[in-house]
Design a protein around this motif. Structure first.
Motif, PDB file in Angstrom:
ATOM      1  N   PRO A  18      -5.478 -41.248 -50.572  1.00 19.56           N
ATOM      2  CA  PRO A  18      -4.197 -41.753 -50.030  1.00 19.56           C
ATOM      3  C   PRO A  18      -3.006 -40.952 -50.566  1.00 19.56           C
ATOM      4  O   PRO A  18      -2.072 -40.657 -49.840  1.00 19.56           O
ATOM      5  CB  PRO A  18      -4.141 -43.193 -50.525  1.00 19.56           C
ATOM      6  N   ASP A  19      -3.061 -40.578 -51.830  1.00 23.29           N
ATOM      7  CA  ASP A  19      -1.957 -39.824 -52.435  1.00 23.29           C
ATOM      8  C   ASP A  19      -2.525 -38.817 -53.422  1.00 23.29           C
ATOM      9  O   ASP A  19      -3.641 -38.974 -53.913  1.00 23.29           O
ATOM     10  CB  ASP A  19      -1.000 -40.764 -53.185  1.00 23.29           C
ATOM     11  N   TYR A  20      -1.749 -37.797 -53.673  1.00 24.27           N
ATOM     12  CA  TYR A  20      -2.105 -36.906 -54.779  1.00 24.27           C
ATOM     13  C   TYR A  20      -0.841 -36.504 -55.511  1.00 24.27           C
ATOM     14  O   TYR A  20       0.248 -36.518 -54.945  1.00 24.27           O
ATOM     15  CB  TYR A  20      -2.889 -35.667 -54.304  1.00 24.27           C
ATOM     16  N   TYR A  21      -1.035 -36.185 -56.775  1.00 29.97           N
ATOM     17  CA  TYR A  21       0.085 -35.800 -57.632  1.00 29.97           C
ATOM     18  C   TYR A  21      -0.225 -34.390 -58.093  1.00 29.97           C
ATOM     19  O   TYR A  21      -1.253 -34.151 -58.719  1.00 29.97           O
ATOM     20  CB  TYR A  21       0.132 -36.773 -58.813  1.00 29.97           C
ATOM     21  N   VAL A  22       0.646 -33.434 -57.750  1.00 25.42           N
ATOM     22  CA  VAL A  22       0.346 -32.041 -58.089  1.00 25.42           C
ATOM     23  C   VAL A  22       1.136 -31.602 -59.314  1.00 25.42           C
ATOM     24  O   VAL A  22       2.329 -31.854 -59.419  1.00 25.42           O
ATOM     25  CB  VAL A  22       0.605 -31.096 -56.888  1.00 25.42           C
ATOM     26  N   GLN A  23       0.437 -31.005 -60.261  1.00 28.62           N
ATOM     27  CA  GLN A  23       1.114 -30.464 -61.424  1.00 28.62           C
ATOM     28  C   GLN A  23       1.280 -28.949 -61.280  1.00 28.62           C
ATOM     29  O   GLN A  23       0.709 -28.346 -60.367  1.00 28.62           O
ATOM     30  CB  GLN A  23       0.364 -30.819 -62.714  1.00 28.62           C
ATOM     31  N   ASP A  24       2.048 -28.357 -62.177  1.00 29.97           N
ATOM     32  CA  ASP A  24       2.424 -26.938 -62.016  1.00 29.97           C
ATOM     33  C   ASP A  24       2.564 -26.295 -63.392  1.00 29.97           C
ATOM     34  O   ASP A  24       3.587 -25.745 -63.719  1.00 29.97           O
ATOM     35  CB  ASP A  24       3.741 -26.884 -61.214  1.00 29.97           C
ATOM     36  N   GLY A  25       1.544 -26.394 -64.215  1.00 30.33           N
ATOM     37  CA  GLY A  25       1.610 -25.793 -65.554  1.00 30.33           C
ATOM     38  C   GLY A  25       1.165 -24.343 -65.544  1.00 30.33           C
ATOM     39  O   GLY A  25       0.495 -23.891 -64.615  1.00 30.33           O
ATOM     40  N   VAL A  26       1.582 -23.607 -66.560  1.00 29.57           N
ATOM     41  CA  VAL A  26       1.147 -22.221 -66.702  1.00 29.57           C
ATOM     42  C   VAL A  26       0.461 -22.066 -68.051  1.00 29.57           C
ATOM     43  O   VAL A  26       0.896 -22.670 -69.036  1.00 29.57           O
ATOM     44  CB  VAL A  26       2.336 -21.242 -66.628  1.00 29.57           C
ATOM     45  N   ILE A  27      -0.591 -21.276 -68.079  1.00 30.97           N
ATOM     46  CA  ILE A  27      -1.290 -21.009 -69.343  1.00 30.97           C
ATOM     47  C   ILE A  27      -1.571 -19.513 -69.460  1.00 30.97           C
ATOM     48  O   ILE A  27      -1.593 -18.810 -68.457  1.00 30.97           O
ATOM     49  CB  ILE A  27      -2.629 -21.779 -69.420  1.00 30.97           C
ATOM     50  N   PRO A  28      -1.744 -19.026 -70.703  1.00 30.73           N
ATOM     51  CA  PRO A  28      -2.186 -17.635 -70.829  1.00 30.73           C
ATOM     52  C   PRO A  28      -3.548 -17.513 -70.132  1.00 30.73           C
ATOM     53  O   PRO A  28      -4.404 -18.386 -70.290  1.00 30.73           O
ATOM     54  CB  PRO A  28      -2.323 -17.427 -72.335  1.00 30.73           C
ATOM     55  N   ARG A  29      -3.719 -16.440 -69.373  1.00 24.64           N
ATOM     56  CA  ARG A  29      -4.941 -16.240 -68.586  1.00 24.64           C
ATOM     57  C   ARG A  29      -6.202 -16.392 -69.451  1.00 24.64           C
ATOM     58  O   ARG A  29      -7.220 -16.879 -68.988  1.00 24.64           O
ATOM     59  CB  ARG A  29      -4.885 -14.842 -67.976  1.00 24.64           C
ATOM     60  N   THR A  30      -6.087 -15.966 -70.697  1.00 24.24           N
ATOM     61  CA  THR A  30      -7.261 -16.001 -71.581  1.00 24.24           C
ATOM     62  C   THR A  30      -7.695 -17.426 -71.931  1.00 24.24           C
ATOM     63  O   THR A  30      -8.773 -17.625 -72.463  1.00 24.24           O
ATOM     64  CB  THR A  30      -6.944 -15.265 -72.895  1.00 24.24           C
ATOM     65  N   GLN A  31      -6.851 -18.414 -71.664  1.00 22.31           N
ATOM     66  CA  GLN A  31      -7.177 -19.806 -71.997  1.00 22.31           C
ATOM     67  C   GLN A  31      -7.750 -20.562 -70.797  1.00 22.31           C
ATOM     68  O   GLN A  31      -7.966 -21.770 -70.866  1.00 22.31           O
ATOM     69  CB  GLN A  31      -5.917 -20.530 -72.496  1.00 22.31           C
ATOM     70  N   LEU A  32      -7.971 -19.860 -69.704  1.00 21.47           N
ATOM     71  CA  LEU A  32      -8.353 -20.496 -68.444  1.00 21.47           C
ATOM     72  C   LEU A  32      -9.585 -21.386 -68.586  1.00 21.47           C
ATOM     73  O   LEU A  32      -9.560 -22.575 -68.208  1.00 21.47           O
ATOM     74  CB  LEU A  32      -8.603 -19.397 -67.402  1.00 21.47           C
ATOM     75  N   GLN A  33     -10.650 -20.842 -69.154  1.00 20.99           N
ATOM     76  CA  GLN A  33     -11.892 -21.613 -69.231  1.00 20.99           C
ATOM     77  C   GLN A  33     -11.714 -22.878 -70.070  1.00 20.99           C
ATOM     78  O   GLN A  33     -12.102 -23.970 -69.673  1.00 20.99           O
ATOM     79  CB  GLN A  33     -13.027 -20.748 -69.808  1.00 20.99           C
ATOM     80  N   TYR A  34     -11.091 -22.717 -71.235  1.00 21.44           N
ATOM     81  CA  TYR A  34     -10.869 -23.855 -72.122  1.00 21.44           C
ATOM     82  C   TYR A  34     -10.032 -24.943 -71.450  1.00 21.44           C
ATOM     83  O   TYR A  34     -10.365 -26.133 -71.474  1.00 21.44           O
ATOM     84  CB  TYR A  34     -10.195 -23.380 -73.419  1.00 21.44           C
ATOM     85  N   VAL A  35      -8.944 -24.532 -70.816  1.00 24.71           N
ATOM     86  CA  VAL A  35      -8.020 -25.515 -70.235  1.00 24.71           C
ATOM     87  C   VAL A  35      -8.659 -26.249 -69.056  1.00 24.71           C
ATOM     88  O   VAL A  35      -8.489 -27.469 -68.907  1.00 24.71           O
ATOM     89  CB  VAL A  35      -6.684 -24.837 -69.838  1.00 24.71           C
ATOM     90  N   LEU A  36      -9.441 -25.546 -68.240  1.00 26.55           N
ATOM     91  CA  LEU A  36     -10.097 -26.220 -67.113  1.00 26.55           C
ATOM     92  C   LEU A  36     -11.077 -27.289 -67.619  1.00 26.55           C
ATOM     93  O   LEU A  36     -11.143 -28.391 -67.057  1.00 26.55           O
ATOM     94  CB  LEU A  36     -10.819 -25.204 -66.220  1.00 26.55           C
ATOM     95  N   ARG A  37     -11.811 -26.974 -68.679  1.00 22.33           N
ATOM     96  CA  ARG A  37     -12.710 -27.965 -69.291  1.00 22.33           C
ATOM     97  C   ARG A  37     -11.922 -29.174 -69.788  1.00 22.33           C
ATOM     98  O   ARG A  37     -12.282 -30.320 -69.560  1.00 22.33           O
ATOM     99  CB  ARG A  37     -13.420 -27.331 -70.503  1.00 22.33           C
ATOM    100  N   GLU A  38     -10.818 -28.907 -70.469  1.00 28.13           N
ATOM    101  CA  GLU A  38     -10.008 -29.992 -71.033  1.00 28.13           C
ATOM    102  C   GLU A  38      -9.388 -30.861 -69.937  1.00 28.13           C
ATOM    103  O   GLU A  38      -9.287 -32.081 -70.083  1.00 28.13           O
ATOM    104  CB  GLU A  38      -8.887 -29.416 -71.911  1.00 28.13           C
ATOM    105  N   ILE A  39      -8.941 -30.221 -68.851  1.00 28.18           N
ATOM    106  CA  ILE A  39      -8.357 -30.998 -67.737  1.00 28.18           C
ATOM    107  C   ILE A  39      -9.413 -31.950 -67.180  1.00 28.18           C
ATOM    108  O   ILE A  39      -9.140 -33.129 -66.928  1.00 28.18           O
ATOM    109  CB  ILE A  39      -7.801 -30.071 -66.633  1.00 28.18           C
TER     110      ILE A  39
END
Lengths: 494, 494
Positions: free
Chosen positions: B347-368
């Motif tokens: 029904p709804d979605y809430y979009v975020q717009d954060g930026v991370i250092p590219r090297t942290q991509l894998q870690y941050v996706l797991r944490e999200i």
């Protein structure tokens, strides 16, 4: 409109407590105040202007810079920041009774992060040390002023320095990701950061190029780039300057953005061949173009071939392509030594730094020649043709009284010509002390008042590098008085 | 620290003389004040927040904008600038009792100059009209937000908008050469100009991304680029997200800068295939990468081949390369429709717009993913992988009371995670009304105070889009109160 520096109005100041405060912060050795030691700080690269500072302080850390600035702030003393002192517009010219804060001992490369392609440096780090530190791993720092073996990153930030490779890669502001800054009130502030996309106002951008008037950068986060797989340098010579100018526009119009695209006229060619003896630059050519293309091997090869064709199509007599590093260096050597060569041709030279739209190149070069004739001076041209950043060199003899004033008048005419065709007063050297009287030719009173509002926000006591950038009636005469009088709705607050 | 908007304190204001003044400037038709007509202006793209403005004014020229702002200034009335109203952070959210100044009828392309590769537009011009106007001649305007068929250049300037091609070509600020601006005092000022290298403080840079808080841009000079000779799009699918993340880093580390590099996770892939039915995105893949390479034909071919090899080396199952325009569009189609597809899944979605250092991509996706589980919500990821600009989409139902607050809490945790790993609160949507309470997680009190000094310099009465960007104790609670209390040396001036 710019407040007179506090120190100027107080020449009877008792410096002893201030010196004691500085000694307590940085130690005895880092506070210079003997007259003969102060001599070397009297000017920067604009050697025609000199003024002795009261004291020179050499802090080593951000905290020391902040404490020194705080002393200035509390005592209403003007300070002038200085890096290596190679600036060409007098941006680091002391004012009488000021404290010169030099960052030349802050020379540490604090961090190198290849994964995120960035390095953190102190402001006194020399420009080409950055490339040297990372080149073994295949990276480099793009902005490359002619003075790169001696100028400092802090100075590059203050003047938003350029260089040969700015056409493709941009000037200093395009490579500064973040700054730790001591503001003129002595506060330590972080602007920007490691991430390119930051929310809030872009104060990193304002600070870069602010000529030491908004504070002192004490840590600078720079972007480093992966060195291209292949670099090729082309030398094309032309029998008339117009053809060379048309070639520059045609290369860009073809969608090629060379790493660098430089032009030298006949007078510069001969000066260089007299002194450097490259034996590459034909003495009878009206102009030469040096074009560097880079990228993947295949890309550089194709683009070099296209540049050769465009040069030939526009009447180039010969086109040489250098691929291996030694041959490339040979082609560049004359260009890089051009200013020094001029110094051997003439007792003195005065270099200008105007920018014009690329499409106006032919017209402006003609006009500069005729202005030179009118004023009775030879003007040589060595410049960043690709981005329209001219460096006319006016040859003269400073030992003849009154010559400097006449040469500055010719320089002013050239700058006004640049502005008239839609260009700019400075491409990479800054306004500094030298060109502030021309600011009203380029900016309206409201435009300058807006800049002054920002200056006032950072520097409420107007102690950070006063007498730079903005024209004042005292130095710039009636023109500036008219500007100052034509008040912006809110400037009367100051 | 931010002054309360004058209008908020004066709800008993007599609007009649103000309305009369506006009518005298822009005419009866361009002053909207009937309640039912005001309804459409109650929110922007952040539809979860709504507030009705007192009056909407639609000026047509720079002079009309200046006169309207001057009326606000003289009457201490807050104004909120608005473009197309598509912003996602509530940057154009009205405040109660404000004047909403919308630039949506200022839609003229004033000048196109191919020789100097620039166009001048009014702020209401729609983003992709610029490319449409110049594409016949082989040029384009690079920044391409997802909303490019409806968002305005004025709004892009206010929010420093990005898009798919920002990895290689930069965000809006890298493409704005100059601005004509009406400041919050009603003055008309020129910032920057046609020339890239300008002396003086870089106020163009400050203005871009200032979220309508430093004034209203009424003429914008944009850089246009030569369209590349060749464009190729690659689709690679991976059986685990980590491999896709490692591929992103490896492509950049190889010295390739793709035109765009986008990633979608399994949930996004399935949402898109349910709705758009591209039949290109494998439903069982953990993640797909879309990589666009451009340049000379030979360059794009070589780089596409290198990207294929890197993807395979990192475990891609299949890699498809699309060269002709129709095939490229097919590959992009799902990505471009991803947000809309989410809207059909939930029904709804809430979009975020954060930026991370590219090297942290894998870690941050797991944490999200684990934060989503902890809070009990599905989080889909569709984002600009190349520049580490995440767009986690939290799926929820706004009809359930209390859900929005819980989702915002999860969004806040995600943003704090981004900042913790050295990233940023916003990549391209801005802070606006939505994210100002998170500013203290990223900026120190001194950092924000410096921004506020600049705000105060432009806007002494704090009437331009108040209640945006900076946290206030009233909305952001004790945290913001602590920030406000921790005064910067000179902030007590305000």
């Amino acid at each position: 409109m710019v407040a007179v520096a506090a120190s100027q109005a107080q020449s009877g100041r008792d410096w002893q407590p201030i010196i004691a405060a500085f000694v307590a912060i940085v130690g005895e050795d880092a506070v210079v105040r003997r007259k003969e030691e102060l001599l070397v700080y009297e000017c920067d690269g604009l050697t025609s202007y000199r003024e002795r500072p009261a004291i020179v302080v050499l802090p080593r850390t951000t905290e020391e810079v902040a404490a020194v600035v705080r002393v200035c702030y509390e005592n209403d003393v003007a300070f002038v920041p200085r890096g290596s002192g190679t600036g060409l517009s007098g941006g680091a010219l002391p004012i009488s009774e000021c404290v010169l804060i030099t960052t030349s001992v802050m020379r540490q490369i604090i961090d190198i992060d290849y994964d995120n392609q960035q390095v953190v440096v102190q402001p006194g780090v020399i420009n080409n040390w950055v490339t040297q530190a990372v080149s073994g791993d295949g990276f480099y720092y793009a902005p490359d002023p002619s003075s790169q073996i001696i100028c400092s990153i802090g100075g590059n930030v203050a003047e938003n320095s350029g260089g040969v490779h700015c056409l493709k890669y941009g000037v200093t502001t395009n490579h500064v990701l973040g700054l730790k800054v001591v503001t003129p009130t002595g506060a330590i502030v972080e602007l920007g950061g490691e991430i390119l996309e930051m929310p809030g106002y872009d104060l990193t951008g304002v600070f870069v190029g602010s000529e030491g008037m908004l504070g002192i950068a004490t840590e600078i986060t720079l972007r480093i780039l992966k060195a291209p797989e292949s670099v090729k340098v082309l030398l094309a010579d032309f029998m008339d300057v117009e053809a060379a100018g048309a070639t520059v526009s045609a290369i860009i119009a073809a969608g090629i953005i060379p790493g660098g695209m430089e032009m030298m006229d006949n007078m510069s060619i001969n000066a260089v061949e007299d002194v450097v003896k490259t034996n590459c630059y034909p003495r009878d050519a009206a102009a030469i173009l040096l074009v560097e293309v880079d990228g993947l091997e295949i890309e550089a090869t194709v683009n070099a071939q296209r540049v050769v064709e465009i040069c030939r199509h526009h009447g180039a007599r010969n086109v040489t392509v250098a691929t291996d590093p030694a041959d490339r260096d040979t082609l560049w050597k004359g260009r890089k030594a051009a200013f020094a060569a001029m110094g051997k041709m003439s007792p003195d030279y005065y270099v200008q730094d105007g920018v014009i739209p690329r499409t106006q190149l032919q017209y402006v070069l003609r006009e500069i020649a005729s202005l030179g004739q009118k004023h009775g001076y030879d003007v040589a041209n060595v410049f960043h043709a690709g981005d329209g950043n001219l460096h006319p060199l006016i040859l003269y003899n400073n030992a003849v009284p009154g010559e400097l004033e006449k040469v500055e008048e010719l320089g002013g005419d050239i700058l006004r010509l640049c502005v008239e065709v839609g260009g700019s007063l400075s491409g990479e050297h800054g306004i500094g002390a030298e060109k502030r009287c021309y600011m009203p030719d380029m900016f309206s009173a409201a435009d300058m008042a807006t800049m002054q509002l920002v200056k006032q926000a950072f520097d409420p006591k107007q102690i950070a590098n006063p007498t730079k950038l903005f024209p004042t009636p005292k130095t710039c005469g009636e023109g500036a008085r008219a500007v100052a009088a034509k008040q912006f709705p809110d400037v009367d607050r100051f």
